[in-house]
Design an enzyme around this catalytic site. Structure first.
Site, short mmCIF file in Angstrom:
data_model
loop_
_atom_site.label_atom_id
_atom_site.label_comp_id
_atom_site.label_asym_id
_atom_site.label_seq_id
_atom_site.Cartn_x
_atom_site.Cartn_y
_atom_site.Cartn_z
N SER A 1 0.88 -1.18 0.00
CA SER A 1 0.00 0.00 0.00
C SER A 1 0.91 1.23 0.00
CB SER A 1 -0.85 0.00 1.28
OG SER A 1 -1.45 1.25 1.48
N TYR B 1 -2.67 -0.49 10.42
CA TYR B 1 -2.64 -0.98 9.03
C TYR B 1 -1.31 -0.61 8.36
CZ TYR B 1 -3.91 -1.34 4.08
OH TYR B 1 -3.93 -1.66 2.74
N1 LIG Z 1 -8.59 -0.85 -1.81
C1 LIG Z 1 -7.59 -0.06 -1.49
O1 LIG Z 1 -7.75 1.17 -1.46
C2 LIG Z 1 -6.23 -0.64 -1.16
C3 LIG Z 1 -5.14 0.24 -1.17
C4 LIG Z 1 -3.89 -0.26 -0.89
C5 LIG Z 1 -3.72 -1.61 -0.62
N2 LIG Z 1 -4.80 -2.45 -0.62
C6 LIG Z 1 -4.56 -3.87 -0.32
O2 LIG Z 1 -5.07 -4.66 -1.36
C7 LIG Z 1 -5.39 -5.96 -0.87
C8 LIG Z 1 -6.76 -6.37 -1.37
O3 LIG Z 1 -7.74 -5.53 -0.81
P1 LIG Z 1 -9.03 -5.03 -1.60
O4 LIG Z 1 -8.93 -3.57 -1.71
O5 LIG Z 1 -9.24 -5.80 -2.84
O6 LIG Z 1 -10.16 -5.33 -0.51
P2 LIG Z 1 -11.34 -6.41 -0.45
O7 LIG Z 1 -12.24 -6.23 -1.61
O8 LIG Z 1 -11.90 -6.29 0.92
O9 LIG Z 1 -10.60 -7.81 -0.62
C9 LIG Z 1 -9.88 -8.42 0.41
C10 LIG Z 1 -9.66 -9.86 0.03
O10 LIG Z 1 -8.86 -10.47 1.07
C11 LIG Z 1 -9.44 -11.73 1.38
N3 LIG Z 1 -9.10 -12.13 2.73
C12 LIG Z 1 -9.16 -11.43 3.90
N4 LIG Z 1 -8.79 -12.18 4.93
C13 LIG Z 1 -8.45 -13.40 4.42
C14 LIG Z 1 -8.00 -14.61 4.98
N5 LIG Z 1 -7.80 -14.75 6.30
N6 LIG Z 1 -7.75 -15.66 4.15
C15 LIG Z 1 -7.95 -15.55 2.82
N7 LIG Z 1 -8.38 -14.44 2.22
C16 LIG Z 1 -8.64 -13.37 3.01
C17 LIG Z 1 -10.95 -11.51 1.18
O11 LIG Z 1 -11.60 -12.75 0.88
P3 LIG Z 1 -12.52 -13.61 1.88
O12 LIG Z 1 -13.22 -12.66 2.80
O13 LIG Z 1 -13.40 -14.36 0.93
O14 LIG Z 1 -11.56 -14.52 2.59
C18 LIG Z 1 -10.95 -10.64 -0.08
O15 LIG Z 1 -10.90 -11.45 -1.23
C19 LIG Z 1 -5.28 -5.87 0.65
O16 LIG Z 1 -4.06 -6.46 1.07
C20 LIG Z 1 -5.26 -4.38 0.93
O17 LIG Z 1 -4.55 -4.07 2.09
C21 LIG Z 1 -6.06 -2.00 -0.89
#
Ligand SMILES: NC(=O)c1ccc[n+]([C@@H]2O[C@H](COP(=O)([O-])OP(=O)(O)OC[C@H]3O[C@@H](n4cnc5c(N)ncnc54)[C@H](OP(=O)(O)O)[C@@H]3O)[C@@H](O)[C@H]2O)c1
Length: 280
Positions: A143, A156
């Site tokens: 991130s 975070y």
């Molecule tokens: N969106 C942003 O603005 C942003 C910015 C910077 C970085 N990120 C990073 O990008 C990554 C993806 O996030 P996203 O934005 O796509 O959010 P999201 O839509 O909430 O997706 C999160 C994913 O992580 C999975 N997950 C969470 N805990 C888990 C576990 N214990 N085992 C397996 N899977 C798990 C969830 O699947 P299940 O619930 O089905 O397990 C879901 O598929 C994260 O690492 C986040 O920190 C996001």
């Protein structure tokens, strides 16, 4: 293109929604064989079914909670049995914790580290023998908070700083074996991240909606960085701006961010009811 994804086996954790799902679709469109891992079995099976039906590469769904070592072991055993090994591991599973550090329960911070850091390291450890054999690539979805700590995102940001450090160390440890490590630092992306975030205190926005980049655009940039052999990619212009300001004027950034935080918390303090202060 130095490292085409065509016919490569790409394991993506957290592939049931958001960036992980979009990246699975993008890699499949580039001809990769995609393994989708997440806890929501029905969701990853639906995405895999979609990809197979569209004839966009092959896809396999393996329900996995990445915080459970036996499930991580089973994930990699399944991929080995079905497709012979792993070329790319994308450590994407993660969630956010939001609140002033002073008020965050330690257990919630630990839970955040469990998923965002320890689970990613455990998946990396399971994947490294495969990546060595196939001169593959480890991708850590970090991130911009990995490059600059931000108020209310202290826990975070700490998890993402830790993951960033693991990426740097692993890059050196695996270089002689021809294994690459890519750090991905997105800014605000349109996903369920902001809904799934766990809050302590008022539910403030990360930033204005117009700043957010669609997940499929983010996924295209990650896939391009993978194929061109980049070591780090910062995604979104506001992410770039933050990373650059942190490098050239960290003190000025301290002042601007603290002033903005002060303004935000002062504006929201009277509206904060006791109910809003509990963690959902
Ligand atoms: N969106 C942003 O603005 C942003 C910015 C910077 C970085 N990120 C990073 O990008 C990554 C993806 O996030 P996203 O934005 O796509 O959010 P999201 O839509 O909430 O997706 C999160 C994913 O992580 C999975 N997950 C969470 N805990 C888990 C576990 N214990 N085992 C397996 N899977 C798990 C969830 O699947 P299940 O619930 O089905 O397990 C879901 O598929 C994260 O690492 C986040 O920190 C996001």
């Amino acid at each position: 293109m130095k490292h085409p994804l065509s016919d490569r086996v790409v394991v993506i954790t957290g592939a049931s929604s958001g960036i992980g799902e979009a990246l699975a679709r993008e890699c499949a469109a580039r001809g990769a064989r995609v393994v989708l891992a997440a806890r929501s079995a029905a969701k990853i099976e639906a995405v895999a079914h979609d990809l197979r039906a569209a004839g966009r590469g092959s896809a396999l769904a393996v329900p996995t909670d990445v915080t459970k070592p036996d499930q991580v072991r089973r994930l990699f055993e399944t991929v080995e049995r079905e497709w012979g090994g792993v070329d790319v591991l994308v450590n994407n599973a993660g969630f956010g914790v939001w609140g002033a550090i002073e008020r965050l329960p330690l257990d919630l911070i630990r839970e955040n580290f469990e998923t965002n850091v320890f689970a990613a390291v455990s998946c990396a450890q399971a994947a490294i023998p495969h990546l060595r054999r196939r001169r593959g690539c480890l991708v850590n979805i970090e991130s911009v908070a990995a490059l600059r700590g931000l108020p209310l995102a202290g826990a975070y940001a700490a998890t993402k700083h830790a993951l960033h450090a693991f990426s740097e160390s692993l890059r050196a440890e695996l270089a002689a074996d021809g294994v690459r490590v890519l750090s991905v630092c997105p800014g605000i992306i349109e996903t369920n991240f902001h809904v799934n975030r766990k809050h302590v205190g008022p539910r403030t926005q990360t930033g204005p909606d117009w700043l957010a980049m669609p997940a499929d655009r983010c996924a295209r940039q990650i896939a391009r960085a993978l194929e061109t052999g980049r070591r780090q990619v910062v995604i979104t212009w506001h992410g770039w701006f933050l990373a650059l300001a942190q490098r050239i004027a960290p003190r000025l950034l301290d002042v601007l961010i603290a002033a903005n935080y002060h303004r935000l918390t002062r504006a929201e303090a009277p509206a904060a009811s006791p109910a809003a202060n509990s963690t959902p």
